[in-house]
Design a protein around this motif. Structure first.
Motif, short mmCIF file in Angstrom:
data_model
loop_
_atom_site.label_atom_id
_atom_site.label_comp_id
_atom_site.label_asym_id
_atom_site.label_seq_id
_atom_site.Cartn_x
_atom_site.Cartn_y
_atom_site.Cartn_z
N ASP A 41 1.67 -2.12 -10.29
CA ASP A 41 0.40 -1.18 -9.39
C ASP A 41 1.09 0.05 -11.09
O ASP A 41 -0.77 0.91 -11.24
CB ASP A 41 1.34 -0.11 -8.88
N SER A 57 1.30 -1.09 0.19
CA SER A 57 -0.10 0.32 0.05
C SER A 57 0.33 0.92 0.02
O SER A 57 0.54 2.65 -0.78
CB SER A 57 -0.96 -0.06 1.25
N LEU A 58 2.51 1.19 0.44
CA LEU A 58 3.01 2.12 0.64
C LEU A 58 3.31 2.40 -0.67
O LEU A 58 3.79 3.51 -1.52
CB LEU A 58 4.07 2.11 1.76
N ARG A 93 1.68 1.77 -3.28
CA ARG A 93 1.05 2.21 -4.76
C ARG A 93 0.68 3.30 -4.14
O ARG A 93 0.44 3.84 -5.22
CB ARG A 93 -0.09 1.14 -4.23
N SER A 94 0.77 3.50 -3.07
CA SER A 94 0.63 5.77 -2.65
C SER A 94 1.47 6.33 -3.19
O SER A 94 0.49 6.92 -4.01
CB SER A 94 0.29 6.13 -0.91
N SER A 95 2.61 5.88 -3.67
CA SER A 95 3.26 6.86 -4.17
C SER A 95 3.15 5.93 -5.73
O SER A 95 3.30 7.87 -6.40
CB SER A 95 5.14 6.22 -4.27
N ARG A 123 8.70 6.28 2.11
CA ARG A 123 7.28 5.51 3.05
C ARG A 123 7.61 4.87 3.60
O ARG A 123 7.23 4.79 4.61
CB ARG A 123 6.28 6.36 2.08
N GLN A 161 0.14 5.95 -7.70
CA GLN A 161 -0.45 6.43 -7.66
C GLN A 161 -0.50 8.14 -7.66
O GLN A 161 -1.47 9.13 -8.54
CB GLN A 161 -2.20 5.83 -6.77
N PHE A 162 0.48 8.83 -6.54
CA PHE A 162 0.34 10.25 -6.62
C PHE A 162 0.70 11.18 -7.81
O PHE A 162 0.47 12.12 -8.58
CB PHE A 162 1.28 10.92 -4.94
#
Length: 322
Positions: A126, A39-40, A42-44, A105, A46-47
């Motif tokens: 991702d 999830s960490l 993926r968040s990068s 992250r 996606q951002f």
């Protein structure tokens, strides 16, 4: 020794190495040491992709280029005057800032636990998913390599390689012709700079004419993008005509119509040994997605580093530990 048997021996050695690498990785490797790693990352991803969709194919390409040289060990991320990043074959690689952000992250939550190689493998997955492509479980547990030399990039697949050479290069990494066609389908997203294909548009093989395999309409469109005066800096064409940022099977349909931008892509539809696969993937997106995800898992197992191979978990992805 007969050359046929030399080739067979090389292939068997590659398969043994890949098999050992697969044994060193597994899905859920960080379940107890860094349970939020996916999830960490993926968040990068996606951002950054939310503001620049072109980073999705860039991350996929970076992972491919990394795995094809020293194996999937994040050696392509290492900075230096003569590292892999500086090689001609890696011209235009982008998205390093995404990996650095994801690493920061992850280090904030799980310092010294997750390798840059694993982060890059997750980011590639991702990037595909965020382009409306398929997802797959990524086995983790790779370590980062310490070697990154520009000359090692010489054997990476090139847009000007013949199909026979491409098949040989993939076989040297334990990948089949089916893997070659499926992974080439990653070109359903992204673009290519004029420098990689403009030779097809004006004086193909010193004939003074364009590559005859190019569809005439596509030829005119590509000539408008890449004029013959050579002033092509910053100019690029979508690898998948009409579908630059959307994951689908249209790439293979374009190959059959003579719309491929890269000569190496068009060769997949021209040769009987690969045309049947192109036809299958062109008519069935499910078949393509299934083959692509399977091939990505195989690719991500190439040359996986362990402690015995001198692998490490880098504190910073751009530099080896000291």
């Amino acid at each position: 020794m007969d050359r046929k048997y030399e080739s067979l021996l090389l292939f068997l050695i590659v398969i043994m190495v890949v098999g050992k690498a697969q044994g060193a990785t597994r899905v859920g490797f960080y379940a107890s040491t860094c349970p939020n790693v996916e999830s960490l990352v993926r968040s990068s991803v996606q951002f950054f992709i939310s503001s620049d969709a072109s980073l999705a194919p860039a991350l996929l390409r970076m992972h491919f280029h990394d795995c094809f040289v020293q194996g999937c060990d994040a050696s392509v991320l290492i900075e230096g005057s003569s590292t892999e990043k500086t090689a001609g074959g890696n011209t235009g690689l982008r998205g390093f800032n995404v990996i650095m952000d994801a690493k920061a992250r992850v280090e904030g939550m799980c310092p010294g636990v997750v390798s840059c190689a694993d982060i890059l493998a997750l980011a590639a997955r991702d990037a595909v998913v965020l382009s409306n492509g398929p997802s797959w479980d990524v086995p983790l547990g790779r370590l980062d390599g310490r070697r990154s030399v520009a000359s090692d990039v010489a054997n990476i697949p090139s847009p000007t390689d013949s199909l026979d050479i491409l098949i040989q290069k993939f076989a040297s990494r334990g990948l089949t012709t089916r893997d070659l066609v499926a992974l080439s389908g990653g070109h359903t997203i992204g673009q290519a700079d004029c420098q990689f294909f403009s030779y097809r548009l004006y004086n193909y093989k010193a004939t003074g004419m364009a590559d005859p395999t190019l569809n005439s309409t596509s030829l005119r469109q590509l000539q408008n993008i890449c004029p013959g005066n050579g002033n092509n800096n910053g100019r690029a064409a979508a690898l998948d005509k009409g579908s630059r940022n959307r994951w689908d099977s249209r790439y293979f349909q374009n190959l059959l119509a003579g719309n491929a931008v890269l000569e190496s892509d068009q060769a997949l539809a021209a040769d009987p040994s690969t045309r049947s696969l192109v036809n299958t993937f062109a008519t069935s997106s499910d078949s393509f997605d299934d083959a692509f995800t399977r091939s990505m898992v195989k690719l991500a197992h190439v040359g996986v580093k362990t402690r015995a191979h001198g692998g490490e978990i880098r504190r910073m992805c751009s530099f080896v530990n000291f």
